[in-house]
Design a protein around this motif. Structure first.
Motif, PDB file in Angstrom:
ATOM      1  N   ALA A   1      25.408 -17.804 -24.088  1.00  7.97           N
ATOM      2  CA  ALA A   1      25.809 -19.173 -23.742  1.00  7.97           C
ATOM      3  C   ALA A   1      25.088 -20.189 -24.621  1.00  7.97           C
ATOM      4  O   ALA A   1      25.693 -21.170 -25.081  1.00  7.97           O
ATOM      5  CB  ALA A   1      25.533 -19.448 -22.268  1.00  7.97           C
ATOM      6  N   THR A   2      23.805 -19.967 -24.888  1.00 13.67           N
ATOM      7  CA  THR A   2      23.036 -20.872 -25.738  1.00 13.67           C
ATOM      8  C   THR A   2      23.599 -20.869 -27.160  1.00 13.67           C
ATOM      9  O   THR A   2      23.766 -21.926 -27.777  1.00 13.67           O
ATOM     10  CB  THR A   2      21.546 -20.469 -25.739  1.00 13.67           C
ATOM     11  OG1 THR A   2      21.053 -20.582 -24.400  1.00 13.67           O
ATOM     12  CG2 THR A   2      20.732 -21.359 -26.661  1.00 13.67           C
TER      13      THR A   2
ATOM     14  N   ALA B   1      35.746 -26.280 -20.498  1.00  8.42           N
ATOM     15  CA  ALA B   1      34.674 -25.710 -21.320  1.00  8.42           C
ATOM     16  C   ALA B   1      33.945 -26.779 -22.127  1.00  8.42           C
ATOM     17  O   ALA B   1      32.732 -26.686 -22.342  1.00  8.42           O
ATOM     18  CB  ALA B   1      35.238 -24.646 -22.258  1.00  8.42           C
ATOM     19  N   LEU B   2      34.681 -27.801 -22.574  1.00 10.68           N
ATOM     20  CA  LEU B   2      34.074 -28.836 -23.420  1.00 10.68           C
ATOM     21  C   LEU B   2      33.650 -30.078 -22.640  1.00 10.68           C
ATOM     22  O   LEU B   2      33.014 -30.972 -23.193  1.00 10.68           O
ATOM     23  CB  LEU B   2      35.040 -29.220 -24.542  1.00 10.68           C
ATOM     24  CG  LEU B   2      35.411 -28.075 -25.489  1.00 10.68           C
ATOM     25  CD1 LEU B   2      36.466 -28.531 -26.490  1.00 10.68           C
ATOM     26  CD2 LEU B   2      34.184 -27.537 -26.206  1.00 10.68           C
TER      27      LEU B   2
ATOM     28  N   ASP C   1      22.502 -15.743 -20.895  1.00 11.48           N
ATOM     29  CA  ASP C   1      21.967 -17.043 -21.312  1.00 11.48           C
ATOM     30  C   ASP C   1      21.897 -17.164 -22.829  1.00 11.48           C
ATOM     31  O   ASP C   1      22.160 -18.215 -23.378  1.00 11.48           O
ATOM     32  CB  ASP C   1      20.570 -17.260 -20.720  1.00 11.48           C
ATOM     33  CG  ASP C   1      20.613 -17.563 -19.230  1.00 11.48           C
ATOM     34  OD1 ASP C   1      21.705 -17.871 -18.713  1.00 11.48           O
ATOM     35  OD2 ASP C   1      19.554 -17.486 -18.584  1.00 11.48           O
TER      36      ASP C   1
ATOM     37  N   VAL D   1      29.340 -24.459 -31.031  1.00 11.83           N
ATOM     38  CA  VAL D   1      30.384 -25.451 -30.739  1.00 11.83           C
ATOM     39  C   VAL D   1      29.911 -26.845 -31.131  1.00 11.83           C
ATOM     40  O   VAL D   1      30.646 -27.615 -31.759  1.00 11.83           O
ATOM     41  CB  VAL D   1      30.807 -25.372 -29.251  1.00 11.83           C
ATOM     42  CG1 VAL D   1      31.669 -26.556 -28.850  1.00 11.83           C
ATOM     43  CG2 VAL D   1      31.533 -24.060 -28.974  1.00 11.83           C
ATOM     44  N   ASP D   2      28.658 -27.180 -30.797  1.00  9.59           N
ATOM     45  CA  ASP D   2      28.126 -28.492 -31.159  1.00  9.59           C
ATOM     46  C   ASP D   2      27.983 -28.643 -32.676  1.00  9.59           C
ATOM     47  O   ASP D   2      28.284 -29.698 -33.231  1.00  9.59           O
ATOM     48  CB  ASP D   2      26.778 -28.732 -30.480  1.00  9.59           C
ATOM     49  CG  ASP D   2      26.922 -29.010 -28.989  1.00  9.59           C
ATOM     50  OD1 ASP D   2      28.043 -29.339 -28.540  1.00  9.59           O
ATOM     51  OD2 ASP D   2      25.915 -28.884 -28.270  1.00  9.59           O
TER      52      ASP D   2
ATOM     53  N   ILE E   1      34.929 -23.684 -30.231  1.00  6.32           N
ATOM     54  CA  ILE E   1      35.063 -22.817 -29.053  1.00  6.32           C
ATOM     55  C   ILE E   1      36.153 -21.766 -29.270  1.00  6.32           C
ATOM     56  O   ILE E   1      36.002 -20.614 -28.850  1.00  6.32           O
ATOM     57  CB  ILE E   1      35.275 -23.615 -27.747  1.00  6.32           C
ATOM     58  CG1 ILE E   1      34.982 -22.703 -26.549  1.00  6.32           C
ATOM     59  CG2 ILE E   1      36.664 -24.217 -27.668  1.00  6.32           C
ATOM     60  CD1 ILE E   1      34.652 -23.440 -25.291  1.00  6.32           C
TER      61      ILE E   1
ATOM     62  N   LYS F   1      26.629 -20.003 -28.059  1.00  5.30           N
ATOM     63  CA  LYS F   1      27.972 -20.602 -28.002  1.00  5.30           C
ATOM     64  C   LYS F   1      27.872 -22.126 -28.025  1.00  5.30           C
ATOM     65  O   LYS F   1      28.555 -22.787 -28.823  1.00  5.30           O
ATOM     66  CB  LYS F   1      28.690 -20.136 -26.738  1.00  5.30           C
ATOM     67  CG  LYS F   1      30.035 -20.770 -26.510  1.00  5.30           C
ATOM     68  CD  LYS F   1      30.615 -20.214 -25.219  1.00  5.30           C
ATOM     69  CE  LYS F   1      31.792 -20.983 -24.725  1.00  5.30           C
ATOM     70  NZ  LYS F   1      32.337 -20.395 -23.486  1.00  5.30           N
ATOM     71  N   ASN F   2      27.027 -22.694 -27.193  1.00  3.64           N
ATOM     72  CA  ASN F   2      26.875 -24.154 -27.151  1.00  3.64           C
ATOM     73  C   ASN F   2      26.367 -24.695 -28.476  1.00  3.64           C
ATOM     74  O   ASN F   2      26.847 -25.727 -28.953  1.00  3.64           O
ATOM     75  CB  ASN F   2      25.935 -24.561 -26.010  1.00  3.64           C
ATOM     76  CG  ASN F   2      26.554 -24.330 -24.646  1.00  3.64           C
ATOM     77  OD1 ASN F   2      27.775 -24.299 -24.495  1.00  3.64           O
ATOM     78  ND2 ASN F   2      25.710 -24.150 -23.648  1.00  3.64           N
ATOM     79  N   ALA F   3      25.410 -23.997 -29.085  1.00  2.31           N
ATOM     80  CA  ALA F   3      24.874 -24.436 -30.372  1.00  2.31           C
ATOM     81  C   ALA F   3      25.963 -24.399 -31.443  1.00  2.31           C
ATOM     82  O   ALA F   3      26.088 -25.332 -32.246  1.00  2.31           O
ATOM     83  CB  ALA F   3      23.690 -23.555 -30.775  1.00  2.31           C
TER      84      ALA F   3
ATOM     85  N   ARG G   1      34.753 -29.453 -31.967  1.00  2.00           N
ATOM     86  CA  ARG G   1      34.303 -28.647 -30.831  1.00  2.00           C
ATOM     87  C   ARG G   1      35.421 -27.716 -30.353  1.00  2.00           C
ATOM     88  O   ARG G   1      35.156 -26.582 -29.967  1.00  2.00           O
ATOM     89  CB  ARG G   1      33.800 -29.548 -29.706  1.00  2.00           C
ATOM     90  CG  ARG G   1      32.530 -30.310 -30.121  1.00  2.00           C
ATOM     91  CD  ARG G   1      31.953 -31.160 -29.011  1.00  2.00           C
ATOM     92  NE  ARG G   1      31.329 -30.261 -28.055  1.00  2.00           N
ATOM     93  CZ  ARG G   1      31.436 -30.395 -26.746  1.00  2.00           C
ATOM     94  NH1 ARG G   1      32.125 -31.384 -26.217  1.00  2.00           N
ATOM     95  NH2 ARG G   1      30.841 -29.528 -25.942  1.00  2.00           N
TER      96      ARG G   1
END
Length: 157
Positions: free
Chosen positions: A6-7, A51-52, A3, A13-14, A35, A9-11, A31
């Motif tokens: 993943a958190t 993924a996006l 987690d 990418v955004d 990634i 990674k998302n932060a 984005r």
């Protein structure tokens, strides 16, 4: 993937999406860059779209732009029918040079506007020219940084 990964990674990418948008490009292209940088491997159209959470058409449009700018490269993988994309080895240098060029173009336009002012607008002309000089100074510094980064990577400056 945990987690926490993943958190992060998302932060990331955004963040890169928003940063790219602030530079005048699309959020999706940022984005995509994000990634690919985070994953550190080539990814297919389908993987990027999934993924996006965007359409393959959006991936197609934005990867074309990133390839044309030299930020990512397209590659074929034997036995695969899709194209794969990865971050270009020179993406950092390319991005710095793009920023430098935009600042230099802005400086030139500001100077041109300053030159259109009449003689009785000398204070305004001086302020505009100083602002143009600022843009050119920052452009030059970023261009120097791009040369330094290229040299560190063993690339031709």
């Amino acid at each position: 993937m945990t987690d926490r990964i993943a958190t992060a990674k998302n932060a990331f990418v955004d963040l890169i999406g928003h940063a790219n948008e602030a530079e005048g490009a699309t959020r999706i292209s940022g984005r995509i860059m994000g990634i690919l940088i985070f994953e550190g491997r080539a990814m297919s159209f389908g993987e990027l779209a999934t993924a996006l959470g965007v359409s393959r058409g959006s991936i197609s449009t934005n990867t074309r732009s990133l390839v044309a700018r030299g930020i990512i490269t397209r590659r074929n993988i034997d036995g695969e029918r899709q194209d794969y994309f990865e971050v270009s080895d020179t993406h950092s240098v390319t991005m710095l040079r793009d920023i430098s060029a935009r600042l230099a173009a802005t400086a030139t336009k500001i100077s041109q506007i300053a030159q259109t002012l009449p003689r009785d607008a000398a204070p305004q002309q001086t302020r505009l020219q100083r602002f143009a000089d600022f843009h050119m100074t920052v452009s030059d510094a970023i261009l120097t940084a791009s040369t330094d980064v290229a040299a560190q990577k063993g690339e031709d400056p």
